[in-house]
Design an enzyme around this catalytic site. Structure first.
Site, PDB file in Angstrom:
ATOM      1  N   GLY A   1      11.324 -43.104 163.085  1.00 26.25           N
ATOM      2  CA  GLY A   1      12.152 -43.557 164.047  1.00 26.25           C
ATOM      3  C   GLY A   1      13.540 -44.150 163.086  1.00 26.25           C
ATOM      4  O   GLY A   1      14.307 -44.726 163.862  1.00 26.25           O
ATOM      5  N   TYR A   2      13.233 -44.623 162.046  1.00 26.70           N
ATOM      6  CA  TYR A   2      14.294 -45.023 161.224  1.00 26.70           C
ATOM      7  C   TYR A   2      15.438 -44.298 161.105  1.00 26.70           C
ATOM      8  O   TYR A   2      15.598 -43.243 160.599  1.00 26.70           O
ATOM      9  CB  TYR A   2      14.001 -45.265 159.662  1.00 26.70           C
ATOM     10  CG  TYR A   2      13.085 -46.540 159.586  1.00 26.70           C
ATOM     11  CD1 TYR A   2      12.654 -47.397 160.625  1.00 26.70           C
ATOM     12  CD2 TYR A   2      12.415 -46.667 158.352  1.00 26.70           C
ATOM     13  CE1 TYR A   2      11.551 -48.247 160.613  1.00 26.70           C
ATOM     14  CE2 TYR A   2      11.306 -47.729 158.341  1.00 26.70           C
ATOM     15  CZ  TYR A   2      11.075 -48.423 159.469  1.00 26.70           C
ATOM     16  OH  TYR A   2       9.933 -49.706 159.146  1.00 26.70           O
ATOM     17  N   ALA A   3      16.625 -44.893 161.504  1.00 24.85           N
ATOM     18  CA  ALA A   3      18.014 -44.199 161.555  1.00 24.85           C
ATOM     19  C   ALA A   3      17.703 -42.702 162.323  1.00 24.85           C
ATOM     20  O   ALA A   3      18.472 -41.681 161.755  1.00 24.85           O
ATOM     21  CB  ALA A   3      18.578 -43.797 160.240  1.00 24.85           C
ATOM     22  N   ASP A   4      16.930 -42.556 163.202  1.00 23.38           N
ATOM     23  CA  ASP A   4      16.667 -41.269 164.078  1.00 23.38           C
ATOM     24  C   ASP A   4      16.107 -40.313 163.191  1.00 23.38           C
ATOM     25  O   ASP A   4      16.712 -39.017 163.220  1.00 23.38           O
ATOM     26  CB  ASP A   4      17.862 -40.732 164.765  1.00 23.38           C
ATOM     27  CG  ASP A   4      17.601 -39.662 165.794  1.00 23.38           C
ATOM     28  OD1 ASP A   4      16.615 -39.859 166.163  1.00 23.38           O
ATOM     29  OD2 ASP A   4      18.385 -38.974 166.489  1.00 23.38           O
ATOM     30  N   GLY A   5      15.443 -40.448 161.946  1.00 19.42           N
ATOM     31  CA  GLY A   5      14.787 -39.628 160.923  1.00 19.42           C
ATOM     32  C   GLY A   5      15.770 -39.372 159.794  1.00 19.42           C
ATOM     33  O   GLY A   5      15.455 -38.758 158.716  1.00 19.42           O
TER      34      GLY A   5
END
Length: 323
Positions: free
Chosen positions: A52-56
């Site tokens: 989920g970090y920076a949408d992958g």
């Protein structure tokens, strides 16, 4: 850098972990490369990210750097699944279907065959916990993950997950828990840390610098280039810009002045050396900030300083902790 076992497993990791939450968003690939280079040169091995970090994008950046900055087998790769923001809002889904789909996506983005430590990012009461934990079993038996852990679980959730996984041969044991822990947030000392110790779990503190507040940068205002000035992190940091936190930060700064250290070195050494802690997860926006944290390897706080910091930051306790 000193290596520690992750809980009661045979897996050894550096006693500082590199966090990558800002990679792909506030930290570009050039800065990420410099951070990873500095971390590896200092002897670091554990790198933590999440689907989920920076949408992958955090995983994508890390994946592009593997093999260029460091060999894959020289790192312990940790990632998490179950939380996403691709809709613009925080979405928690720890169903077996979603967790395993996110695991496969993480493997593609990181361009690896297996994750060393795969973690459920958070608890959700909307999914039977047995279903969530069955995804951990499948990840290990299918060779997609080597060890598994949990993140942001309360003490009873941690104990239930770890006990459930031990109750039947063939289930993947829970190796670790990742929780927020710093001089500004010591709530996990009430029950989470004792549970982790009893169950043999390694503890990976996130935000060990109190979301950046323990560096002292906010003592006299909010710098324009700080996280608190960022729309992504304004509320995230703001909860620790209160009078209680200010007293603790002032104590850290006084201790740092007396020891000839930076405040972040004092705060980071304190949490790194707490009982049960395996490796604080240190995130930085720039490589210069990260290098400031890596100097803590040579720091050991005098007992009297540790006791003073314990006293000024002590969390409130009552029933049943003090009975």
């Amino acid at each position: 850098m000193e290596q520690r076992h992750l809980g009661r497993t045979g897996l050894k990791v550096s006693r500082l972990a590199l966090g990558t939450m800002t990679w792909g968003r506030d930290t570009d690939e050039h800065e990420a490369r410099d951070q990873l280079t500095a971390f590896v040169e200092a002897g670091g091995t554990l790198v933590d990210t999440a689907a989920g970090y920076a949408d992958g994008d955090s995983e994508r950046v890390l994946g592009r750097l593997l093999g260029k900055v460091v060999r894959r087998d020289e790192l312990v790769l940790a990632t998490k699944a179950g939380v996403s923001r691709h809709t613009g809002q925080r979405v928690v889904d720890v169903s077996r279907r979603t967790l395993l789909a996110e695991l496969d996506a993480s493997l593609r983005r990181l361009d690896v065959d297996a994750i060393d430590l795969w973690q459920v990012h958070t608890w959700s009461a909307t999914v039977p916990f047995e279903e969530t934990l069955s995804a951990l079993d499948f990840a290990v038996t299918s060779g997609r993950a080597r060890y598994v852990g949990v993140s942001n679980y309360t003490s009873w959730q941690t104990a239930m997950a770890a006990t459930h996984q031990r109750a039947w041969p063939g289930r993947a044991p829970v190796a670790s828990t990742q929780v927020e822990y710093s001089l500004l947030q010591r709530g996990v000392e009430r029950e989470v840390l004792p549970a982790a110790e009893m169950l043999g779990l390694g503890v990976l503190p996130w935000s060990p610098l109190g979301r950046g507040v323990l560096t002292g940068k906010y003592r006299f205002g909010t710098p324009a280039d700080s996280r608190a000035a960022s729309p992504h992190f304004e509320r995230f940091v703001g909860i620790y810009l209160d009078k209680r936190s200010q007293r603790i930060v002032d104590a850290v700064c006084r201790a740092a002045d007396g020891l000839g250290l930076a405040p972040l070195e004092v705060a980071l050494a304190w949490v790194r050396d707490r009982p049960g802690v395996t490796a604080p997860v240190v995130g930085a926006r720039t490589s210069a900030q990260l290098r400031g944290s890596l100097t803590v390897e040579d720091v050991e706080l005098p007992p009297e300083i540790t006791l003073a910091l314990d006293d000024v930051s002590a969390p409130p306790l009552g029933h049943p902790e003090q009975d």
